[in-house]
Scaffold this motif. Sequence first.
Motif, PDB file in Angstrom:
ATOM      1  N   VAL A 156       0.834  -1.204   0.000  1.00  0.00           N
ATOM      2  CA  VAL A 156       0.000   0.000   0.000  1.00  0.00           C
ATOM      3  C   VAL A 156       0.866   1.250   0.000  1.00  0.00           C
ATOM      4  N   MET A 157       1.870   1.306   0.872  1.00  0.00           N
ATOM      5  CA  MET A 157       2.700   2.502   0.974  1.00  0.00           C
ATOM      6  C   MET A 157       3.604   2.668  -0.236  1.00  0.00           C
ATOM      7  N   ARG A 158       4.012   1.541  -0.862  1.00  0.00           N
ATOM      8  CA  ARG A 158       4.809   1.646  -2.082  1.00  0.00           C
ATOM      9  C   ARG A 158       4.002   2.324  -3.183  1.00  0.00           C
ATOM     10  N   ARG A 159       2.723   1.908  -3.306  1.00  0.00           N
ATOM     11  CA  ARG A 159       1.844   2.536  -4.296  1.00  0.00           C
ATOM     12  C   ARG A 159       1.632   4.015  -3.944  1.00  0.00           C
ATOM     13  N   TRP A 160       1.538   4.298  -2.654  1.00  0.00           N
ATOM     14  CA  TRP A 160       1.296   5.678  -2.219  1.00  0.00           C
ATOM     15  C   TRP A 160       2.516   6.553  -2.512  1.00  0.00           C
ATOM     16  N   ILE A 161       3.688   6.057  -2.170  1.00  0.00           N
ATOM     17  CA  ILE A 161       4.912   6.844  -2.326  1.00  0.00           C
ATOM     18  C   ILE A 161       5.225   7.098  -3.796  1.00  0.00           C
ATOM     19  N   GLU A 162       4.739   6.235  -4.679  1.00  0.00           N
ATOM     20  CA  GLU A 162       4.972   6.426  -6.107  1.00  0.00           C
ATOM     21  C   GLU A 162       4.315   7.702  -6.640  1.00  0.00           C
ATOM     22  N   HIS A 163       3.382   8.290  -5.877  1.00  0.00           N
ATOM     23  CA  HIS A 163       2.743   9.529  -6.294  1.00  0.00           C
ATOM     24  C   HIS A 163       3.697  10.721  -6.211  1.00  0.00           C
ATOM     25  N   TYR A 164       4.800  10.589  -5.472  1.00  0.00           N
ATOM     26  CA  TYR A 164       5.696  11.714  -5.241  1.00  0.00           C
ATOM     27  C   TYR A 164       6.822  11.716  -6.268  1.00  0.00           C
ATOM     28  N   ASN A 165       7.290  12.921  -6.605  1.00  0.00           N
ATOM     29  CA  ASN A 165       8.371  12.999  -7.574  1.00  0.00           C
ATOM     30  C   ASN A 165       9.740  12.754  -6.943  1.00  0.00           C
ATOM     31  N   ARG A 166       9.798  12.688  -5.623  1.00  0.00           N
ATOM     32  CA  ARG A 166      11.022  12.289  -4.913  1.00  0.00           C
ATOM     33  C   ARG A 166      10.604  11.297  -3.839  1.00  0.00           C
ATOM     34  N   GLN A 167      11.178  10.089  -3.880  1.00  0.00           N
ATOM     35  CA  GLN A 167      10.670   8.978  -3.086  1.00  0.00           C
ATOM     36  C   GLN A 167      11.734   8.445  -2.129  1.00  0.00           C
ATOM     37  N   VAL A 168      11.284   8.127  -0.917  1.00  0.00           N
ATOM     38  CA  VAL A 168      12.181   7.560   0.082  1.00  0.00           C
ATOM     39  C   VAL A 168      12.291   6.054  -0.120  1.00  0.00           C
ATOM     40  N   GLU A 169      13.441   5.514   0.228  1.00  0.00           N
ATOM     41  CA  GLU A 169      13.638   4.065   0.209  1.00  0.00           C
ATOM     42  C   GLU A 169      13.398   3.528   1.613  1.00  0.00           C
ATOM     43  N   ILE A 170      12.523   2.544   1.719  1.00  0.00           N
ATOM     44  CA  ILE A 170      12.203   1.957   3.023  1.00  0.00           C
ATOM     45  C   ILE A 170      13.007   0.677   3.192  1.00  0.00           C
ATOM     46  N   GLY A 171      13.920   0.674   4.143  1.00  0.00           N
ATOM     47  CA  GLY A 171      14.771  -0.485   4.375  1.00  0.00           C
ATOM     48  C   GLY A 171      14.136  -1.494   5.323  1.00  0.00           C
ATOM     49  N   PHE A 172      14.978  -2.394   5.838  1.00  0.00           N
ATOM     50  CA  PHE A 172      14.506  -3.464   6.721  1.00  0.00           C
ATOM     51  C   PHE A 172      14.298  -2.983   8.155  1.00  0.00           C
ATOM     52  N   LEU A 173      15.024  -1.929   8.551  1.00  0.00           N
ATOM     53  CA  LEU A 173      15.011  -1.501   9.956  1.00  0.00           C
ATOM     54  C   LEU A 173      13.618  -1.155  10.482  1.00  0.00           C
ATOM     55  N   PRO A 174      12.773  -0.403   9.742  1.00  0.00           N
ATOM     56  CA  PRO A 174      11.439  -0.100  10.283  1.00  0.00           C
ATOM     57  C   PRO A 174      10.626  -1.343  10.612  1.00  0.00           C
ATOM     58  N   PHE A 175      10.721  -2.391   9.768  1.00  0.00           N
ATOM     59  CA  PHE A 175       9.987  -3.631  10.042  1.00  0.00           C
ATOM     60  C   PHE A 175      10.457  -4.247  11.356  1.00  0.00           C
ATOM     61  N   LEU A 176      11.780  -4.298  11.535  1.00  0.00           N
ATOM     62  CA  LEU A 176      12.330  -4.913  12.737  1.00  0.00           C
ATOM     63  C   LEU A 176      11.932  -4.137  13.993  1.00  0.00           C
ATOM     64  N   LEU A 177      12.066  -2.813  13.933  1.00  0.00           N
ATOM     65  CA  LEU A 177      11.747  -2.002  15.109  1.00  0.00           C
ATOM     66  C   LEU A 177      10.262  -2.090  15.472  1.00  0.00           C
ATOM     67  N   ILE A 178       9.397  -2.093  14.461  1.00  0.00           N
ATOM     68  CA  ILE A 178       7.958  -2.201  14.731  1.00  0.00           C
ATOM     69  C   ILE A 178       7.638  -3.551  15.348  1.00  0.00           C
ATOM     70  N   PHE A 179       8.215  -4.619  14.806  1.00  0.00           N
ATOM     71  CA  PHE A 179       7.951  -5.957  15.342  1.00  0.00           C
ATOM     72  C   PHE A 179       8.421  -6.054  16.790  1.00  0.00           C
ATOM     73  N   VAL A 180       9.643  -5.573  17.056  1.00  0.00           N
ATOM     74  CA  VAL A 180      10.174  -5.649  18.422  1.00  0.00           C
ATOM     75  C   VAL A 180       9.336  -4.785  19.362  1.00  0.00           C
TER      76      VAL A 180
END
Length: 791
Positions: free
Chosen positions: A738-762
């Motif tokens: 969902v967020m990948r589709r959302w971020i594609e609307h912007y002309n400058r896009q952030v790269e989402i790495g593995f760290l947010p997944f790990l921190l949220i899970f922990v």
Amino acid sequence: MWLHYLKIAWRNLLKYRMQSVVSILGLAVGLACFALSAFWIHYEMTYDTFHRDADRLYLVGVNDDSFGGSSASFTPYALGRYLKEHYSEIEDYCLFETETFFVLKDNRMLELPMLLPDTTALRMLDFHTLEGDESFLRAGSTDSRIAITEKTAKQLFGTTDVIGQTVTNANWNKEYTIGAVVSDWGAHTNFPYAFLGNGSGRTGWDDYTYRTLVKVKPGTDVSRLLEKMNAHFPEELTKSRYQNTGLTRFYLEPLTGLRATEGFILKNNQTVQFRYITWFAVVGGLIIVCAFINYLTIYIDRFHTRRREMVLRQVCGAGMRSLVILLCTDFLLTILAALVVGMVLVELLMPVFLRYALIQDADFSIYRLILFYILSVSVVMMAIVVLWVWLFQKRSLHGNMHTGNALSGIAWRKGSVILQLTVCMAFIFCAVAMQLQLHHLRNVDTGMDYRGRAAVSIWMNVDMNVWAEKIKALPMVTEVIRPVYWPLLGMGAYSSSLIDGGTGMEGRLKEPLSFDEVLAGEDFFRFYGMQLLAGEWVSEKSDYRQVNLLESTARRMGWTPEEAVGKQLFFVDRKIEPMTVIGVVKDCAYKSPTEKLPCTMFVNTDRVEWMHARCFVLFKYRPGTWDECRRRIEEMQRAELPDRKLFLYSEEECYNDYLKSEDALSSLLGFSSLVCIFISIFGIYSLVTLACERRRKEIAIRKVNGATVRNILMLFFREYALLLVVSSLIAFPAAWWVMRRWIEHYNRQVEIGFLPFLLIFVGVALCVTACIGHRIWKTAKENPAEVIKSE
């Protein structure tokens, strides 16, 4: 008997305090989310519904690529009569113009909306005269009288007895006499007005200043009508006496649905775009589902816990009717408590919500939505109660006594926990991803430095060179450049052109490209810290036909930055001399981050001197001094030129305005995440509490057979850890998509790495552990002998 049922229900609420509190708060939060989101959607979707035959009114638009737009709602006067004469499906039409009326009040300039209706609009739309005679509105553009609304009369004069009074439009320095007092349409319209006046009188095909509304006949297939209109697009619209227009098609937008129309010109006036309001409703819906599933799970678990009680009542002669009434009284008492708490939440949140949503003149009662929510929950719960009692009576007494730990009940509880954790982690991830994207947009290299930059202009007939010296004298200002430019973020292009070819291209482009034309010079480029990739800057020695291009514009034409230098750009109208590219500039994001970078050419401002009367003083100010700087400039303008319109922009504020909707959505997701965590964690705690109550004997027997407290804790932790892993395997891929589709609307896009997944899970794992640890520890520490004796 009813008193007995109420007493039993009250005792059950007190017996299961934690579960009752969680159920009541969950349902109350769901009620508030449902009421507010449905209220917002209804409000936005009911703009202009008060008009007669509103469902048959359509705004006529045409395609327009100017400044990145997809459609425009401004049309020529002659179009209305043309459509009425050529299409039998159109019953009537009307035309009106809109403009801003500048009024000086208490040494401040007020900007009030003015509607200039044609006689067709007076015939078709609802204008009500309260005092005076509005016949002058049919007299034509030469009449200097206007009508004023009651609200505006009180605002400007303090009374509605204003017939014969005069009011001056400071923008044109023109005085009008008030000839009538009229009612207005309120704020719940896409076309509000404070004044009614006479239009420009331009009645041909060449001036696009009118809004055209058509009323279709009942039963008309609007899509079919639109096909016919586009199949016979009038030649008068394809070219004017000035140039080829590039117009090729019509749009018909329902008047009541303009707020949801991306191409509608007023969409930029909204703090929150309509598609974000839809997301708000979706988010609210998910919270409602979580809250209801949580409540349902707790309630069903309590069914199983009270199975023996039900068997004893059945033995004592209780029938299906009495069991249904008993259980319904239980959940109705819970719903009644949730209703009270939910209404308190709604009342507390409503003032903030109305400001956030820019809702005014709301005539739709939110309590109807609350009643609908409560009735819906009650009907669903009533059906579940009746079904459960019917199944209960179908089984034997022995079966009812010994099926308390059915696998289906365990599966339901686990499914409920997985659902809540999935939604919870998905919301958290979406909120984190949105924050990362916003941080990226505010800190990424935009190709220009907009921080600490501002622009000021005073219209009209004001020597801005004098004001450049005044601005330069302010202690917080560090640099001023000559007033021959427009602010790049605040205003951008001063014009646009249609280009359909270039040097080396065969033939013309199938779809002409709309190029923004921006006034520029070397000091302008230095002011914004822009970077030259190839060639040379547009400067004072450049000819008007020599331009700079953005890098992305050059590549859209099929050239590298180096190849673009020396190439020519051909206009749709080949009679106009082509532009020659002398340099290519690194891309700069001067439009909204959600828009594709426009094709842009920078032209020599010294060759467009006729624009200088409307140009700005661009200046830099010291960090942290903008508020004081703005205050000082506003004070100077009010003291010296109070009857002129002040334009004052901070480029940083303009860029932040682009992100208003994103900031609103980010706040919404953050709040929703907290709500979901609250519902999920307390829901899990209540389920663990019930599980511990049911498994007390099992835990006691395990302890007798040598199990330690640690063994029992690990037994529960493994179960919930597995549920957490399953939830994350569902939540993270779905939320990432969902967020990948959302971020594609912007002309400058952030790269989402593995760290947010790990921190949220922990983080969620720690919350769940802290939530259930205390309750399990307390149960595991009980004396097994006392437990077995009590069982």
